[in-house]
Design a protein around this motif. Structure first.
Motif, mmCIF file in Angstrom:
data_model
loop_
_atom_site.group_PDB
_atom_site.id
_atom_site.type_symbol
_atom_site.label_atom_id
_atom_site.label_comp_id
_atom_site.label_asym_id
_atom_site.label_seq_id
_atom_site.Cartn_x
_atom_site.Cartn_y
_atom_site.Cartn_z
ATOM 1 N N LEU A 97 0.808 -1.217 0.000
ATOM 2 C CA LEU A 97 0.000 0.000 0.000
ATOM 3 C C LEU A 97 0.843 1.270 0.000
ATOM 4 C CD1 LEU A 97 -2.843 -0.935 2.513
ATOM 5 C CD2 LEU A 97 -2.857 -1.086 0.030
ATOM 6 N N GLY A 98 2.126 1.131 0.289
ATOM 7 C CA GLY A 98 2.986 2.302 0.261
ATOM 8 C C GLY A 98 2.483 3.392 1.192
ATOM 9 N N GLU A 99 2.368 4.618 0.650
ATOM 10 C CA GLU A 99 1.915 5.753 1.471
ATOM 11 C C GLU A 99 0.400 5.841 1.553
ATOM 12 O OE1 GLU A 99 2.495 7.597 -2.696
ATOM 13 O OE2 GLU A 99 3.295 5.934 -1.512
ATOM 14 N N VAL A 100 -0.293 4.937 0.911
ATOM 15 C CA VAL A 100 -1.758 4.960 0.918
ATOM 16 C C VAL A 100 -2.258 4.324 2.216
ATOM 17 C CG1 VAL A 100 -3.843 4.172 -0.243
ATOM 18 C CG2 VAL A 100 -1.841 4.839 -1.594
ATOM 19 N N LYS A 101 -2.996 5.094 3.011
ATOM 20 C CA LYS A 101 -3.530 4.619 4.293
ATOM 21 C C LYS A 101 -5.047 4.824 4.290
ATOM 22 C CE LYS A 101 0.683 3.913 5.694
ATOM 23 N NZ LYS A 101 1.231 2.531 5.734
ATOM 24 N N PRO A 102 -5.796 3.901 3.738
ATOM 25 C CA PRO A 102 -7.239 4.112 3.558
ATOM 26 C C PRO A 102 -8.079 3.975 4.821
ATOM 27 C CG PRO A 102 -6.594 1.971 2.718
ATOM 28 C CD PRO A 102 -5.326 2.657 3.119
ATOM 29 N N ALA A 103 -7.595 3.289 5.847
ATOM 30 C CA ALA A 103 -8.400 3.106 7.067
ATOM 31 C C ALA A 103 -8.617 4.455 7.755
ATOM 32 C CB ALA A 103 -7.731 2.121 8.008
ATOM 33 N N PHE A 104 -9.689 4.536 8.550
ATOM 34 C CA PHE A 104 -10.043 5.795 9.216
ATOM 35 C C PHE A 104 -10.272 5.532 10.696
ATOM 36 C CE2 PHE A 104 -12.724 9.398 10.407
ATOM 37 C CZ PHE A 104 -12.088 10.452 9.745
ATOM 38 N N ASP A 105 -9.709 6.399 11.524
ATOM 39 C CA ASP A 105 -9.855 6.281 12.982
ATOM 40 C C ASP A 105 -11.309 6.569 13.356
ATOM 41 O OD1 ASP A 105 -9.735 6.321 15.704
ATOM 42 O OD2 ASP A 105 -8.112 7.804 15.843
ATOM 43 N N LYS A 106 -12.017 5.561 13.859
ATOM 44 C CA LYS A 106 -13.437 5.721 14.182
ATOM 45 C C LYS A 106 -13.666 6.794 15.249
ATOM 46 C CE LYS A 106 -14.376 2.080 11.574
ATOM 47 N NZ LYS A 106 -13.012 1.559 11.316
ATOM 48 N N ALA A 107 -12.663 7.040 16.091
ATOM 49 C CA ALA A 107 -12.819 8.052 17.138
ATOM 50 C C ALA A 107 -12.904 9.460 16.560
ATOM 51 C CB ALA A 107 -11.655 7.967 18.124
ATOM 52 N N LYS A 108 -12.475 9.632 15.331
ATOM 53 C CA LYS A 108 -12.489 10.955 14.706
ATOM 54 C C LYS A 108 -13.730 11.196 13.850
ATOM 55 C CE LYS A 108 -7.455 11.392 14.663
ATOM 56 N NZ LYS A 108 -6.238 11.603 13.826
ATOM 57 N N LEU A 109 -14.641 10.244 13.849
ATOM 58 C CA LEU A 109 -15.873 10.425 13.077
ATOM 59 C C LEU A 109 -16.762 11.487 13.715
ATOM 60 C CD1 LEU A 109 -16.755 6.744 12.156
ATOM 61 C CD2 LEU A 109 -16.392 8.609 10.535
ATOM 62 N N TRP A 110 -17.368 12.296 12.881
ATOM 63 C CA TRP A 110 -18.269 13.343 13.337
ATOM 64 C C TRP A 110 -19.652 12.762 13.633
ATOM 65 C CZ3 TRP A 110 -15.842 12.387 8.891
ATOM 66 C CH2 TRP A 110 -16.617 12.029 7.776
ATOM 67 N N LEU A 144 -8.699 12.914 0.950
ATOM 68 C CA LEU A 144 -7.437 12.551 0.301
ATOM 69 C C LEU A 144 -6.506 13.748 0.179
ATOM 70 C CD1 LEU A 144 -8.608 10.158 -2.575
ATOM 71 C CD2 LEU A 144 -7.770 9.556 -0.300
ATOM 72 N N LEU A 145 -7.046 14.912 -0.149
ATOM 73 C CA LEU A 145 -6.220 16.094 -0.392
ATOM 74 C C LEU A 145 -5.751 16.758 0.897
ATOM 75 C CD1 LEU A 145 -8.266 17.549 -3.388
ATOM 76 C CD2 LEU A 145 -5.979 16.546 -3.490
ATOM 77 N N LEU A 146 -6.558 16.633 1.961
ATOM 78 C CA LEU A 146 -6.210 17.288 3.218
ATOM 79 C C LEU A 146 -5.563 16.337 4.224
ATOM 80 C CD1 LEU A 146 -9.431 19.443 3.796
ATOM 81 C CD2 LEU A 146 -7.236 20.217 2.894
ATOM 82 N N GLY A 147 -5.798 15.045 4.085
ATOM 83 C CA GLY A 147 -5.346 14.083 5.082
ATOM 84 C C GLY A 147 -6.425 13.824 6.111
ATOM 85 N N ASN A 148 -6.309 12.708 6.813
ATOM 86 C CA ASN A 148 -7.347 12.291 7.756
ATOM 87 C C ASN A 148 -7.575 13.298 8.875
ATOM 88 O OD1 ASN A 148 -8.056 9.916 6.486
ATOM 89 N ND2 ASN A 148 -6.613 8.655 7.647
ATOM 90 N N ASP A 149 -6.496 13.813 9.458
ATOM 91 C CA ASP A 149 -6.635 14.683 10.630
ATOM 92 C C ASP A 149 -7.317 16.004 10.274
ATOM 93 O OD1 ASP A 149 -5.467 12.750 12.175
ATOM 94 O OD2 ASP A 149 -3.470 13.647 12.122
ATOM 95 N N ARG A 150 -6.869 16.662 9.226
ATOM 96 C CA ARG A 150 -7.452 17.953 8.860
ATOM 97 C C ARG A 150 -8.886 17.779 8.357
ATOM 98 N NH1 ARG A 150 -4.052 20.966 4.729
ATOM 99 N NH2 ARG A 150 -5.219 22.793 5.461
ATOM 100 N N PHE A 151 -9.114 16.695 7.623
ATOM 101 C CA PHE A 151 -10.478 16.436 7.154
ATOM 102 C C PHE A 151 -11.419 16.223 8.338
ATOM 103 C CE2 PHE A 151 -13.648 13.122 6.059
ATOM 104 C CZ PHE A 151 -14.427 13.853 5.184
ATOM 105 N N ALA A 152 -11.003 15.404 9.295
ATOM 106 C CA ALA A 152 -11.838 15.154 10.475
ATOM 107 C C ALA A 152 -12.075 16.437 11.262
ATOM 108 C CB ALA A 152 -11.185 14.096 11.357
ATOM 109 N N LYS A 153 -11.072 17.300 11.325
ATOM 110 C CA LYS A 153 -11.215 18.567 12.042
ATOM 111 C C LYS A 153 -12.246 19.461 11.367
ATOM 112 C CE LYS A 153 -8.520 22.544 13.660
ATOM 113 N NZ LYS A 153 -7.181 23.190 13.679
ATOM 114 N N GLY A 154 -12.193 19.538 10.026
ATOM 115 C CA GLY A 154 -13.161 20.344 9.301
ATOM 116 C C GLY A 154 -14.579 19.829 9.449
ATOM 117 N N MET A 155 -14.764 18.500 9.385
ATOM 118 C CA MET A 155 -16.104 17.927 9.527
ATOM 119 C C MET A 155 -16.632 18.111 10.948
ATOM 120 S SD MET A 155 -16.987 16.926 6.560
ATOM 121 C CE MET A 155 -18.430 15.930 6.883
ATOM 122 N N ALA A 156 -15.748 18.019 11.920
ATOM 123 C CA ALA A 156 -16.176 18.229 13.310
ATOM 124 C C ALA A 156 -16.636 19.664 13.522
ATOM 125 C CB ALA A 156 -15.028 17.889 14.267
#
Length: 621
Positions: free
Chosen positions: A215-228, A319-331
């Motif tokens: 998978l290289g740098e591709v990390k498709p899983a998502f931390d469930k604790a960061k779900l909005w 994908l463009l922002l990364g998991n952390d920034r995306f989760a922050k925006g949705m929250a």
């Protein structure tokens, strides 16, 4: 046994009376027929070659012997007199309907006309072939010399026995139908010779080994604790794309496996399904920008198309922002507007402020455009790098996606960002590059030639036509088609769609109907499509080949959804099996949850998938 007498002596030895029966015999050396009736202690042998045969055989037919286990010998019937209760037993001979039918058969065909055709005629009639009968076998003197016989699998009256119907208890384990497959001619000598030759030259095929995917740098899983959490209400109908897409993407992330490789395949398959459904409805009903779409009561796409683009917008943001920034925006969005109406502008401002980046341009391309990305890709090897070139038209899209590079050592995923009319991406590899797959994770929906799903079949019930193969085993094909349309009606349509044999379908029906073709090579319409290369598979008697894999087991089959070759706005659904029994296993109930294709092994679906853009699969020299 070397003679009729020897046969009788073998059967009499250690006989315990538990299977009193009549056995019809023929001696090929003497052209003599016989009927051996065995009871518990008493036996009776009738022979046509005996001097007094005309007087001794049943009904006095010197050269005709029949039997249907209707005990015709008084001495053997006397054995039943010693019953446990001591009640009187009726020992008079009772003529059965089969006895009368055999006499009528003899009257009609007994004077030199009792050949194979006469036997087939007799076997096809009742009461000779009663409801409980299972099959029929016929041989002649000439055939018996070569140990050959005609065998009819299933009812010779062409009436099927189905589980839950006559004589087959559906509650029993592995209850299967007894289908009729017609007559076939068997030669054990020939079969043995062919099996020995096949065994002598057989080499077990090597099982294909799937390349290990890095998978290289591709990390498709998502931390469930960061779900909005909580629902944000749409401010109006033109904001449904965000509310609906948000709910769908949240549910998809909640169901993702924690393992990265499984998360990748789960997302890939879900996105491929969504893309196919989008393409189907956009081509049938027309597409519209989500930001302009309102509630419609005469089409499905007014819900599906905005919802789909909403999902891909959120995925692209991630994908463009990364998991952390995306989760922050949705929250931030859900904290501010939980259970409140929110406009598109408010979504853009709140999300952008939270991540300190303006997302409005990205939102605009998914909400204001009615088209999909349509990139053209090429690749070439330069040293130990694959140079991937991506071209877009006058209105290029910006998106992130994955590229898989396969080599003789394995496979690796790369994440790239595409933007502008022309772009190059250099992807390093080790070994020898053999294949490059663009959009390997289906991260972005794209235009593609193939668009069909199982769901498309139920969009317009009035246009369905079920077509069964009539080339061989006619009655089984018809019965299975009837069973399947009942299953479709129970699961979805409620109405019974019309059904026809393959040779009865008109040109108008081919172009105006959604077609369901059932069977295999015996379905002439399906065989025609394969011969004319209008469907992406190969087909033969008892086998089919799909996506490079040949399926030759009798318990293998597949479903394939395609655009109708005679009218791309209508659909073609194929249910292909290597045996009639396997076709029944696949269609006895309506299989739900399929997309573009699925393969079966017995009763279980062992693989499934959606159609993808073939132009994105690049073979490397």
């Amino acid at each position: 046994a070397t003679s009729i007498e020897t046969f009788a002596s073998i059967f009499k030895e250690k006989n315990n009376g538990l299977y009193t029966n009549e056995w019809i015999l023929a001696d090929m050396k003497t052209n003599e027929g016989a009927d051996y009736l065995i009871g518990t202690k008493v036996e009776k042998l009738w022979r046509t070659g005996h001097a007094s045969a005309a007087a001794d055989t049943p009904a006095g037919h010197k050269d005709f012997i029949w039997a249907n286990n209707n005990n015709r010998d008084l001495e053997i019937r006397k054995e039943t007199a010693q019953n446990g209760e001591g009640w009187p037993v009726d020992l008079a001979y009772n003529t059965w309907d089969r006895d009368i039918a055999f006499q009528q058969f003899f009257t009609e065909f007994g004077k030199g006309r009792m050949d194979v055709h006469a036997g087939i005629h007799a076997m096809a009639t009742s009461p000779i072939n009663r409801p409980h009968a299972c099959d029929g076998k016929i041989t002649t003197g000439e055939m018996a010399d070569q140990l050959m016989f005609h065998a009819h699998h299933g009812k010779t009256t062409l009436r099927e026995k189905m589980p839950g119907g006559r004589y087959i208890d559906a509650t029993l384990p592995n209850a299967i139908p007894q289908l009729t497959f017609g007559y076939a001619t068997f030669s054990p000598i020939h079969v043995t010779r062919e099996l020995q030759a096949a065994k002598a030259k057989f080499q077990a095929p090597k099982a294909p080994v799937a390349p290990r995917l890095d998978l290289g740098e591709v990390k498709p899983a998502f931390d469930k604790a960061k779900l909005w959490k909580q629902t944000v209400f749409p401010a109006g109908e033109t904001d449904f794309w965000l509310n609906s897409g948000n709910a769908a993407y949240s549910a998809l992330l909640r169901r993702l496996p924690d393992a990265q490789d499984r998360a990748f395949t789960t997302l890939r398959d879900a996105f491929a399904d969504m893309t196919q459904r989008y393409l189907v409805l956009a081509r049938r009903e027309g597409s519209e920008a989500p930001g302009k779409t309102t509630v419609k009561y005469d089409r499905y796409g007014a819900y599906v198309l905005p919802r789909t683009k909403g999902v891909f917008l959120l995925h692209q943001l991630r994908l463009l922002l990364g998991n952390d920034r995306f989760a922050k925006g949705m929250a931030a969005v859900h904290t501010t507007y939980a259970l409140k109406p929110m406009t598109r502008t408010q979504f853009e401002h709140t999300f952008s402020a939270s991540v300190n980046q303006d997302i409005a341009p990205l939102v605009a391309q998914w909400v204001d455009r009615s088209d999909l990305p349509d990139p053209k890709v090429t690749a070439e090897v330069k040293g130990q790098e694959v140079v991937l070139t991506v071209r877009q038209g006058d209105k290029p899209w910006r998106f992130a996606t994955t590229v898989e590079v396969r080599t003789d050592k394995g496979a690796k995923l790369h994440r790239i960002e595409v933007g502008g009319a022309l772009g190059e991406h250099k992807l390093p590899f080790e070994g020898k590059a053999t294949r490059v797959i663009f959009n390997a994770g289906q991260d972005v929906p794209t235009e593609q030639p193939m668009a069909a799903t199982q769901a498309s079949l139920s969009d317009d019930f009035s246009k369905l036509l079920v077509v069964w193969g009539s080339g061989t085993s006619v009655e089984a094909g018809r019965t299975l088609a009837m069973t399947f349309r009942e299953a479709m009606a129970d699961a979805s349509t409620e109405v019974l769609p019309p059904m026809k044999a393959d040779g009865e379908v008109t040109s108008e029906e081919l172009s105006q109907r959604d077609l369901v073709l059932m069977g295999g090579a015996e379905n002439a319409l399906l065989a025609r499509l394969v011969a004319e290369k209008k469907v992406p598979l190969e087909l033969g008697k008892g086998w089919f080949k799909f996506q490079g894999t040949t399926y030759g087991r009798g318990d293998e089959g597949m479903f394939l959804a395609l655009p109708n070759p005679w009218n791309p706005k209508r659909f073609l659904h194929l249910y292909i099996a290597n045996s009639r029994l396997q076709l029944w296993q696949m269609t006895k109930a309506y299989p739900r949850g399929l997309s573009g294709w699925a393969t079966w092994l017995g009763t279980a679906i062992n693989a499934r998938g959606s159609h993808v853009q073939p132009a994105f699969d690049l073979k490397m020299d």
